[in-house]
Write a protein that holds these residues in place. Structure first.
Motif, PDB file in Angstrom:
ATOM      1  N   GLU A  25       0.858  -1.093   0.022  1.00 57.73           N
ATOM      2  CA  GLU A  25      -0.038   0.055  -0.011  1.00 57.73           C
ATOM      3  C   GLU A  25       0.771   1.206   0.070  1.00 57.73           C
ATOM      4  O   GLU A  25       0.375   2.298  -0.569  1.00 57.73           O
ATOM      5  N   LEU A  26       2.011   1.203   0.797  1.00 56.12           N
ATOM      6  CA  LEU A  26       2.917   2.364   0.784  1.00 56.12           C
ATOM      7  C   LEU A  26       3.741   2.451  -0.621  1.00 56.12           C
ATOM      8  O   LEU A  26       4.678   3.386  -0.758  1.00 56.12           O
ATOM      9  N   GLU A 111       4.026   3.647   9.729  1.00 53.27           N
ATOM     10  CA  GLU A 111       3.575   3.627   8.356  1.00 53.27           C
ATOM     11  C   GLU A 111       3.058   5.010   7.923  1.00 53.27           C
ATOM     12  O   GLU A 111       3.308   5.274   6.784  1.00 53.27           O
ATOM     13  N   GLN A 112       2.772   5.789   9.009  1.00 55.86           N
ATOM     14  CA  GLN A 112       2.671   7.090   8.730  1.00 55.86           C
ATOM     15  C   GLN A 112       3.653   8.007   8.330  1.00 55.86           C
ATOM     16  O   GLN A 112       3.556   9.058   7.339  1.00 55.86           O
ATOM     17  N   LEU A 115       4.278   6.636   4.654  1.00 56.09           N
ATOM     18  CA  LEU A 115       3.486   7.290   3.579  1.00 56.09           C
ATOM     19  C   LEU A 115       3.853   8.634   3.271  1.00 56.09           C
ATOM     20  O   LEU A 115       3.929   9.051   2.071  1.00 56.09           O
ATOM     21  N   ASP A 119       5.072   9.768  -0.364  1.00 58.19           N
ATOM     22  CA  ASP A 119       4.582  10.603  -1.087  1.00 58.19           C
ATOM     23  C   ASP A 119       5.355  11.746  -1.762  1.00 58.19           C
ATOM     24  O   ASP A 119       5.308  12.330  -2.495  1.00 58.19           O
TER      25      ASP A 119
END
Length: 409
Positions: A25-26, A111-112, A115, A119
């Motif tokens: 997902e990342l 994970e934050q 992410l 980005d």
């Protein structure tokens, strides 16, 4: 995918990070793990993101991060520690660590952080791609202007400096422009032509640009007279035909010793490739060869006019000057052309024409020998006889007698 390297001297900690993070997902992929700095630095692939414990066997994670950052300044670093060792914070900030996490790791927080890194990397890559696109367009525009002679007014040293900024003429080797044309306008064919050129010329294609519909120009770092260049051209043509590029034609310009000379090389390459429109068979069209052919054809035409004039006027008192005047050339130039095209001098050519005509006249038994000499332009029979014998091995009298023998008619 974004490549991640996990470094921790505790195998359970490494496995826990790898297991509990949703890498897919990342848009990330773990390319390796290591227990110390030595193992980390020996990884085959360079990572985009480093997740490392701050304390490692033999060295610290900060030292590892600093070392890897020197190799890859764009590396993103996430530090993990078992203690709130804030004395490391300043050093971590100095080397540009993105996050500083305390064990036990909060995987939601990790994970934050990842992410945000993902980005950020995506934005950087998009910006880099855009900048590269701008740079490519700027370079292509420069090349197009250069090849079309639109920069001829720019001083040579300025043009050379600008060319070097785009990776052109970084050394003194000659360059040549090759123009490749196909019969269909298709971006895929353009890519094929570019790939084939790079392979055929063994990476010596310094630049290429689409200069017209269905036409690409390649600047090759090589002299056109090099044997290697000729072999590479043949490989280029063969690879294009094997790839199925339709209606391929390749024009070769002359050597260019500086950027300012590329426009002439390009113009010559285009002129050469346009020979296909005149029915000349391809796929290779060499400007220098075509020019040589034209020069030879022009010279042959002049020589033929001179020979025709000599054939029509051999009985008169001809000289090199009188024949040169008849074909509007200087005597020296006509003499040089006769030597280069026929391998003989004007005098020898005139003698050959006169002797050939004399041999015909000697077959007429009613003509006296001195009359034959006069009819071919010689008032002195002795001189004529000597020249005739030198050319045929016979005196005029012996030649007539020989030709009158049975079986020699």
């Amino acid at each position: 995918m974004i490549k991640v390297l996990v470094v921790d001297d505790e195998i359970r900690q490494r496995q826990s990070i790898i297991k509990h993070v949703g890498w897919q997902e990342l848009r990330m992929n773990v390319i390796g793990e290591a227990e110390d700095a030595d193992q980390a630095l020996k990884q085959f692939e360079a990572p985009d993101v480093l997740i490392t414990d701050i304390r490692l066997m033999g060295s610290s994670g900060l030292e590892l991060a600093a070392d890897m950052r020197r190799r890859n300044p764009k590396l993103k670093v996430v530090m993990v520690t078992g203690y709130e060792q804030f004395e490391y914070a300043k050093t971590a900030l100095d080397i540009g660590v993105e996050a500083f996490l305390v064990k036990p790791i909060d995987f939601a927080r990790l994970e934050q952080v990842l992410l945000q890194i993902a980005d950020g990397l995506e934005q950087e890559r998009q910006l880099q791609a855009k900048l590269q696109g701008y740079a490519y367009k700027e370079r292509a525009s420069f090349l197009d202007d250069l090849l079309h002679g639109l920069l001829n007014e720019v001083e040579d040293h300025t043009l050379e400096r600008q060319a070097m900024q785009y990776g052109l003429f970084a050394d003194a080797a000659p360059r040549a422009v090759i123009v490749a044309v196909c019969s269909e306008e298709d971006a895929e064919w353009a890519k094929v032509m570019g790939d084939c050129a790079q392979m055929a010329f063994d990476g010596q294609v310094e630049a290429h640009v689409t200069t017209a519909r269905q036409q690409m120009a390649f600047i090759v770092r090589a002299g056109t007279r090099d044997v290697w260049f000729g072999n590479a051209l043949e490989r280029f043509a063969e690879s294009l035909m094997e790839a199925g590029v339709p209606g391929i034609a390749i024009g070769i310009g002359g050597d260019a010793a500086s950027p300012s000379e590329l426009a002439n090389s390009y113009r010559h390459a285009v002129s050469a490739v346009n020979q296909r429109k005149l029915g000349v068979k391809g796929p290779l069209y060499n400007w220098e060869q075509l020019i040589g052919d034209r020069k030879r054809s022009h010279a042959q035409g002049i020589v033929q006019r001179a020979i025709d004039y000599m054939n029509d006027n051999y009985m008169n008192n001809l000289s090199l000057r009188s024949v040169a005047d008849a074909v509007y050339l200087s005597p020296n130039y006509l003499g040089a052309l006769l030597r280069s095209e026929l391998g003989t001098s004007f005098t020898d050519q005139l003698v050959a024409i006169r002797v050939a005509r004399a041999k015909e006249l000697l077959l007429a038994p009613d003509l006296k020998l001195y009359e034959v000499a006069e009819r071919v332009g010689y008032q002195n029979f002795g001189h004529f006889s000597n020249l005739f014998k030198r050319m045929t091995g016979f005196t005029p009298k012996d030649y007539r007698q020989f030709q009158s023998m049975p079986g020699n008619e």
